[in-house]
Design a protein around this motif. Structure first.
Motif, PDB file in Angstrom:
ATOM      1  N   GLN A   7       0.845  -1.177   0.000  1.00 31.56           N
ATOM      2  CA  GLN A   7       0.000   0.000   0.000  1.00 31.56           C
ATOM      3  C   GLN A   7       0.891   1.241   0.000  1.00 31.56           C
ATOM      4  O   GLN A   7       1.814   1.344   0.805  1.00 31.56           O
ATOM      5  CB  GLN A   7      -0.922   0.047   1.224  1.00 31.56           C
ATOM      6  CG  GLN A   7      -1.891  -1.121   1.338  1.00 31.56           C
ATOM      7  CD  GLN A   7      -2.860  -0.917   2.493  1.00 31.56           C
ATOM      8  OE1 GLN A   7      -3.884  -0.259   2.352  1.00 31.56           O
ATOM      9  NE2 GLN A   7      -2.532  -1.500   3.635  1.00 31.56           N
ATOM     10  N   ILE A   9       0.564   5.685  -0.808  1.00 35.38           N
ATOM     11  CA  ILE A   9      -0.288   6.831  -1.118  1.00 35.38           C
ATOM     12  C   ILE A   9       0.592   8.071  -1.237  1.00 35.38           C
ATOM     13  O   ILE A   9       1.526   8.262  -0.453  1.00 35.38           O
ATOM     14  CB  ILE A   9      -1.355   7.056  -0.028  1.00 35.38           C
ATOM     15  CG1 ILE A   9      -2.311   5.860   0.056  1.00 35.38           C
ATOM     16  CG2 ILE A   9      -2.151   8.329  -0.294  1.00 35.38           C
ATOM     17  CD1 ILE A   9      -3.321   5.974   1.183  1.00 35.38           C
ATOM     18  N   ARG A 100       2.548   5.697   3.846  1.00 32.16           N
ATOM     19  CA  ARG A 100       2.039   4.323   3.818  1.00 32.16           C
ATOM     20  C   ARG A 100       1.177   4.088   5.052  1.00 32.16           C
ATOM     21  O   ARG A 100       1.564   4.479   6.154  1.00 32.16           O
ATOM     22  CB  ARG A 100       3.182   3.301   3.846  1.00 32.16           C
ATOM     23  CG  ARG A 100       4.141   3.351   2.687  1.00 32.16           C
ATOM     24  CD  ARG A 100       5.203   2.266   2.847  1.00 32.16           C
ATOM     25  NE  ARG A 100       6.244   2.399   1.850  1.00 32.16           N
ATOM     26  CZ  ARG A 100       6.147   1.907   0.620  1.00 32.16           C
ATOM     27  NH1 ARG A 100       5.058   1.260   0.259  1.00 32.16           N
ATOM     28  NH2 ARG A 100       7.144   2.057  -0.232  1.00 32.16           N
ATOM     29  N   ALA A 106      -5.920   1.226   2.708  1.00 32.01           N
ATOM     30  CA  ALA A 106      -5.737   2.582   2.211  1.00 32.01           C
ATOM     31  C   ALA A 106      -7.048   3.338   2.071  1.00 32.01           C
ATOM     32  O   ALA A 106      -7.074   4.567   2.201  1.00 32.01           O
ATOM     33  CB  ALA A 106      -5.017   2.532   0.857  1.00 32.01           C
ATOM     34  N   LEU A 110      -7.833   7.233   2.751  1.00 32.84           N
ATOM     35  CA  LEU A 110      -8.244   8.092   1.641  1.00 32.84           C
ATOM     36  C   LEU A 110      -9.546   8.821   1.962  1.00 32.84           C
ATOM     37  O   LEU A 110      -9.717   9.996   1.601  1.00 32.84           O
ATOM     38  CB  LEU A 110      -8.404   7.265   0.365  1.00 32.84           C
ATOM     39  CG  LEU A 110      -7.111   6.712  -0.240  1.00 32.84           C
ATOM     40  CD1 LEU A 110      -7.435   5.755  -1.391  1.00 32.84           C
ATOM     41  CD2 LEU A 110      -6.219   7.839  -0.730  1.00 32.84           C
ATOM     42  N   THR A 144      -5.013  12.618  -4.623  1.00 36.28           N
ATOM     43  CA  THR A 144      -4.304  11.467  -4.068  1.00 36.28           C
ATOM     44  C   THR A 144      -3.971  10.470  -5.168  1.00 36.28           C
ATOM     45  O   THR A 144      -4.756  10.256  -6.096  1.00 36.28           O
ATOM     46  CB  THR A 144      -5.147  10.751  -2.988  1.00 36.28           C
ATOM     47  OG1 THR A 144      -6.430  10.427  -3.525  1.00 36.28           O
ATOM     48  CG2 THR A 144      -5.328  11.653  -1.778  1.00 36.28           C
ATOM     49  N   SER A 146      -2.915   6.519  -5.201  1.00 35.80           N
ATOM     50  CA  SER A 146      -2.853   5.364  -4.304  1.00 35.80           C
ATOM     51  C   SER A 146      -2.578   4.090  -5.087  1.00 35.80           C
ATOM     52  O   SER A 146      -3.029   3.925  -6.230  1.00 35.80           O
ATOM     53  CB  SER A 146      -4.166   5.226  -3.522  1.00 35.80           C
ATOM     54  OG  SER A 146      -5.274   5.302  -4.392  1.00 35.80           O
ATOM     55  N   LEU A 177     -10.544   3.458  -4.790  1.00 34.11           N
ATOM     56  CA  LEU A 177      -9.292   4.188  -4.570  1.00 34.11           C
ATOM     57  C   LEU A 177      -9.310   5.546  -5.262  1.00 34.11           C
ATOM     58  O   LEU A 177      -8.879   6.551  -4.683  1.00 34.11           O
ATOM     59  CB  LEU A 177      -8.108   3.364  -5.079  1.00 34.11           C
ATOM     60  CG  LEU A 177      -7.770   2.083  -4.309  1.00 34.11           C
ATOM     61  CD1 LEU A 177      -6.688   1.304  -5.038  1.00 34.11           C
ATOM     62  CD2 LEU A 177      -7.324   2.393  -2.885  1.00 34.11           C
ATOM     63  N   ARG A 180     -12.149   7.638  -3.629  1.00 33.74           N
ATOM     64  CA  ARG A 180     -11.913   7.791  -2.185  1.00 33.74           C
ATOM     65  C   ARG A 180     -13.222   7.682  -1.408  1.00 33.74           C
ATOM     66  O   ARG A 180     -13.507   8.478  -0.520  1.00 33.74           O
ATOM     67  CB  ARG A 180     -11.214   9.125  -1.909  1.00 33.74           C
ATOM     68  CG  ARG A 180     -10.032   9.360  -2.807  1.00 33.74           C
ATOM     69  CD  ARG A 180      -9.291  10.606  -2.537  1.00 33.74           C
ATOM     70  NE  ARG A 180     -10.070  11.809  -2.690  1.00 33.74           N
ATOM     71  CZ  ARG A 180      -9.564  13.039  -2.666  1.00 33.74           C
ATOM     72  NH1 ARG A 180      -8.273  13.194  -2.515  1.00 33.74           N
ATOM     73  NH2 ARG A 180     -10.326  14.084  -2.802  1.00 33.74           N
ATOM     74  N   GLY A 217      -6.306   5.857  -8.762  1.00 37.18           N
ATOM     75  CA  GLY A 217      -6.187   4.555  -8.129  1.00 37.18           C
ATOM     76  C   GLY A 217      -5.442   3.580  -9.020  1.00 37.18           C
ATOM     77  O   GLY A 217      -5.713   3.505 -10.221  1.00 37.18           O
ATOM     78  N   ARG A 240       5.487   6.477  -8.073  1.00 37.56           N
ATOM     79  CA  ARG A 240       5.784   7.574  -7.154  1.00 37.56           C
ATOM     80  C   ARG A 240       6.796   8.562  -7.720  1.00 37.56           C
ATOM     81  O   ARG A 240       7.158   9.515  -7.035  1.00 37.56           O
ATOM     82  CB  ARG A 240       6.298   7.006  -5.832  1.00 37.56           C
ATOM     83  CG  ARG A 240       5.262   6.182  -5.078  1.00 37.56           C
ATOM     84  CD  ARG A 240       5.888   5.480  -3.872  1.00 37.56           C
ATOM     85  NE  ARG A 240       6.529   6.427  -2.976  1.00 37.56           N
ATOM     86  CZ  ARG A 240       7.430   6.090  -2.056  1.00 37.56           C
ATOM     87  NH1 ARG A 240       7.814   4.830  -1.944  1.00 37.56           N
ATOM     88  NH2 ARG A 240       7.955   7.010  -1.267  1.00 37.56           N
TER      89      ARG A 240
END
Length: 406
Positions: A7, A9, A100, A106, A110, A144, A146, A177, A180, A217, A240
């Motif tokens: 996981q 984020i 994380r 998650a 979120l 976000t 994720s 995701l 959210r 997501g 990321r």
């Protein structure tokens, strides 16, 4: 519920920078095996224009990062990044916090970040985390990104009601995701389940993504082998770093377009001709610095940016801004032509009688003072008559309005 293998984020906040950040220059450096996400490596992946916006250069950096790890309750902060587009006081930019969940899933975190009803209380204050490097803009929802991967049992169903049996678990997770939400926030309509198949970005057969208005997501489509799974390790690094950067550029575009729209709305309260040049300059700067759809010869970042632009109608909004500026230009030209024509009319009405009088006196070649007086009186009377016509009144009104606007 089945435990998730991985996981991650990233929370993106819009911010303002009173001064230049004092963190380390460049983006947050991530590493998996021999691959490191340095600014130089990312710059080679993107086009020159996109790399200049995202990272800057040695003399004018655009990116800073804080690699400090910290644990706040059930959240592990793995790094913070700052992105500022221009080197000016109080400039707009973004702050991205990498984290994380240590326990739970998650989606619960979120929901908290999105400010959903009955969500868990916030476990951290982003303003405290950035330690005065920037000011988070209040009242704006963070974006976000994720990423979750399943263990051997696969992803569990989030929506267990019979009406959702035909909805695959993978799409349930993508929707949850990216939006959210859970069933208490927004029960999707079974007849129109989202995301539809055309909105799913198939990064590869092993992982898929969906970009919605406030979130992206990403899920693994097969079991994650943990540290021994080289693919998902690289996948998380790419997500990321370069994939996140594509989304950051989209957020910057939305931020810049919003400012242009606000300037357009304020333009109606000021002089059109004076504001026009400023607006055109701002649009040119925006187009030169931020606007674009092609980031890299590699396809995935382009698709992510296109999906974000579609969710926020950025292309349509930019076209609307250009259309409104074109209308302002037309209005400014028409206004200028009207004032010029009005000045010409007034000048003609005043000078033509005087010209006729002088021509008449020259033809008569007389020194009789009474004739001079008679011609002058006739000239004044004709001028007064012409200035009392409707054309003269319209011309004076136009000139008076111009003086009043100034």
């Amino acid at each position: 519920m089945t435990r998730l293998a991985r996981q991650a984020i990233v929370v993106v906040y819009e911010a303002r920078f009173p001064t230049t950040p004092t963190w380390a220059k460049g983006p947050l450096i991530l590493q998996h095996r021999q691959v490191r996400s340095t600014a130089e490596a990312r710059g080679e992946y993107f086009s020159v224009k996109a790399a200049r916006v995202l990272y800057g250069d040695t003399d004018c950096p655009k990116r800073w990062h804080d690699p400090s790890h910290r644990v706040i309750g059930d959240i592990e902060i793995t790094g913070i990044e700052a992105l500022r587009t221009v080197d000016q006081p109080d400039a707009c930019g973004l702050v991205a916090i990498h984290l994380r969940p240590r326990r739970g899933i998650a989606i619960a975190l979120l929901r908290t970040l999105a400010g959903r009803r009955d969500a868990l209380p916030a476990l951290f204050d982003p303003q405290e985390l950035i330690d005065g490097q920037a000011t988070i803009q209040q009242g704006l929802r963070p974006f976000t990104v994720s990423f979750v991967t399943p263990v051997k049992q696969g992803l569990p169903r989030l929506y267990r009601q019979p009406r959702y049996w035909r909805w695959p678990p993978a799409q349930q997770w993508l929707w949850a995701l990216a939006s959210r939400t859970d069933l208490t926030d927004y029960p999707p309509d079974p007849k129109n389940l989202e995301p539809v198949d055309s909105e799913v970005i198939r990064l590869s057969s092993d992982w898929h993504a969906v970009v919605l208005r406030d979130g992206m997501g990403v899920i693994g489509m097969r079991p994650d082998q943990g540290r021994d799974d080289s693919f998902f390790g690289y996948a998380e690094l790419y997500l990321r770093s370069i994939y996140l950067d594509a989304v950051l550029l989209g957020v910057l575009q939305k931020q810049g377009l919003t400012q242009l729209e606000e300037r357009m709305a304020a333009a109606l309260d000021s002089s059109v001709s004076a504001t026009m040049a400023e607006l055109e300059q701002e649009v040119s700067i925006f187009r030169h610095r931020l606007w674009g759809q092609h980031l890299t010869p590699h396809g995935i970042p382009n698709r992510l940016l296109t999906a974000y632009q579609r969710e926020h109608a950025l292309r349509e909004r930019f076209e609307q801004v250009l259309t409104e500026i074109s209308d302002f230009n037309r209005l400014a030209r028409d206004d200028e032509n009207r004032h010029v024509n009005s000045a010409v009319v007034v000048f003609t009405l005043v000078t033509v009688p005087a010209g006729i009088a002088l021509a008449l006196l020259q033809v008569l070649q007389t020194k009789n003072p009474w004739l001079f007086v008679a011609v002058a009186v006739a000239c004044v009377g004709l001028t007064a008559f012409l200035l009392s016509t409707r054309s003269a009144r319209v011309a004076f009104r136009s000139l008076r309005n111009r003086v009043t606007l100034k």
